[in-house]
Design an enzyme around this catalytic site. Sequence first.
Site, PDB file in Angstrom:
ATOM      1  N   LYS A 290       1.128  40.251  -8.411  1.00 33.32           N
ATOM      2  CA  LYS A 290       0.024  39.338  -8.732  1.00 33.32           C
ATOM      3  C   LYS A 290      -1.110  40.123  -9.358  1.00 33.32           C
ATOM      4  O   LYS A 290      -1.528  41.160  -8.828  1.00 33.32           O
ATOM      5  CB  LYS A 290      -0.516  38.686  -7.452  1.00 33.32           C
ATOM      6  CG  LYS A 290       0.234  37.458  -7.027  1.00 33.32           C
ATOM      7  CD  LYS A 290      -0.548  36.700  -5.963  1.00 33.32           C
ATOM      8  CE  LYS A 290       0.274  35.547  -5.431  1.00 33.32           C
ATOM      9  NZ  LYS A 290      -0.457  34.749  -4.447  1.00 33.32           N
TER      10      LYS A 290
ATOM     11  N   LYS B 251       2.865  42.956  -5.059  1.00 31.08           N
ATOM     12  CA  LYS B 251       3.448  41.605  -4.970  1.00 31.08           C
ATOM     13  C   LYS B 251       3.648  40.983  -6.351  1.00 31.08           C
ATOM     14  O   LYS B 251       4.091  39.842  -6.469  1.00 31.08           O
ATOM     15  CB  LYS B 251       2.504  40.686  -4.165  1.00 31.08           C
ATOM     16  CG  LYS B 251       2.439  41.032  -2.687  1.00 31.08           C
ATOM     17  CD  LYS B 251       1.856  39.878  -1.851  1.00 31.08           C
ATOM     18  CE  LYS B 251       0.371  39.716  -2.058  1.00 31.08           C
ATOM     19  NZ  LYS B 251      -0.205  38.662  -1.185  1.00 31.08           N
TER      20      LYS B 251
HETATM   21  N1  CTP Z   1      -2.384  27.131  -0.260  1.00 29.26           N
HETATM   22  C1  CTP Z   1      -2.371  25.778   0.098  1.00 29.26           C
HETATM   23  N2  CTP Z   1      -2.469  24.820  -0.877  1.00 29.26           N
HETATM   24  C2  CTP Z   1      -2.575  25.175  -2.176  1.00 29.26           C
HETATM   25  C3  CTP Z   1      -2.603  26.537  -2.571  1.00 29.26           C
HETATM   26  C4  CTP Z   1      -2.493  27.514  -1.559  1.00 29.26           C
HETATM   27  O1  CTP Z   1      -2.280  25.441   1.283  1.00 29.26           O
HETATM   28  N3  CTP Z   1      -2.629  24.221  -3.102  1.00 29.26           N
HETATM   29  C5  CTP Z   1      -2.256  28.158   0.788  1.00 29.26           C
HETATM   30  C6  CTP Z   1      -0.992  29.013   0.615  1.00 29.26           C
HETATM   31  O2  CTP Z   1       0.130  28.335   1.144  1.00 29.26           O
HETATM   32  C7  CTP Z   1      -1.360  30.268   1.387  1.00 29.26           C
HETATM   33  C8  CTP Z   1      -2.891  30.339   1.214  1.00 29.26           C
HETATM   34  O3  CTP Z   1      -3.317  29.065   0.714  1.00 29.26           O
HETATM   35  O4  CTP Z   1      -1.040  30.117   2.762  1.00 29.26           O
HETATM   36  C9  CTP Z   1      -3.297  31.422   0.245  1.00 29.26           C
HETATM   37  O5  CTP Z   1      -2.537  31.193  -0.915  1.00 29.26           O
HETATM   38  P1  CTP Z   1      -2.642  32.043  -2.246  1.00 29.26           P
HETATM   39  O6  CTP Z   1      -1.305  32.554  -2.599  1.00 29.26           O
HETATM   40  O7  CTP Z   1      -3.763  32.987  -2.178  1.00 29.26           O
HETATM   41  O8  CTP Z   1      -3.075  30.835  -3.248  1.00 29.26           O
HETATM   42  P2  CTP Z   1      -2.265  30.105  -4.382  1.00 29.26           P
HETATM   43  O9  CTP Z   1      -3.182  29.113  -5.014  1.00 29.26           O
HETATM   44  O10 CTP Z   1      -0.950  29.589  -3.845  1.00 29.26           O
HETATM   45  O11 CTP Z   1      -2.030  31.297  -5.406  1.00 29.26           O
HETATM   46  P3  CTP Z   1      -0.830  31.599  -6.414  1.00 29.26           P
HETATM   47  O12 CTP Z   1      -0.751  30.460  -7.383  1.00 29.26           O
HETATM   48  O13 CTP Z   1      -1.243  32.903  -7.081  1.00 29.26           O
HETATM   49  O14 CTP Z   1       0.416  31.743  -5.570  1.00 29.26           O
END
Ligand code: CTP
Length: 151
Positions: A46, A44
């Site tokens: 990441k 992905k």
């Molecule tokens: N999520 C959320 N609110 C946030 C961050 C994440 O509701 N502020 C939710 C995402 O929408 C997803 C879940 O948590 O359904 C897992 O998200 P993940 O991608 O692991 O976390 P992120 O903080 O969004 O990571 P990244 O910045 O790497 O995308």
Amino acid sequence: MTTVVTYGTFDLFHIGHVRLLKRLRDLGDRLVVGLSSDEFNSVKGKNVIIPYEDRREILLSCRYVDDVFQENSWEQKRDDLQRENASIFAMGDDWIGKFDDLQDVVKVVYLPRTQDVSTTELKTVISEIQNEKIRQIQSLASHLSRLIEKL
Ligand code: CTP
């Protein structure tokens, strides 16, 4: 029994994750998380900081999470939803519309994200702290080398 399934990386577990998991659990009686493996995260694009086994342990210690299985590919969702006997598939709204094709087997729900927090932002803050430390060490090193030259 209403089972809710969600997917994600949940690296550097933060308040946005907690709030999402709470709201997901409130949608049913059982919340199961498909947690992306370290290898699938590379696919992905990441780069995870916390390894899979630790991310899994953290999720399982959260009171809103009932079970965790490994996510290794984009294609496994239909099989997972059947195996888990899921009624709801739910994700944060950064994924809005992306999984609507699953609507023939489950109810698909997108929940609003918590504002102003993300793993990406935390990684940026950590790397800025590291860069600042490197700048301080470089400045100390050049100060010391000037001092040595004078001796
Ligand atoms: N999520 C959320 N609110 C946030 C961050 C994440 O509701 N502020 C939710 C995402 O929408 C997803 C879940 O948590 O359904 C897992 O998200 P993940 O991608 O692991 O976390 P992120 O903080 O969004 O990571 P990244 O910045 O790497 O995308």
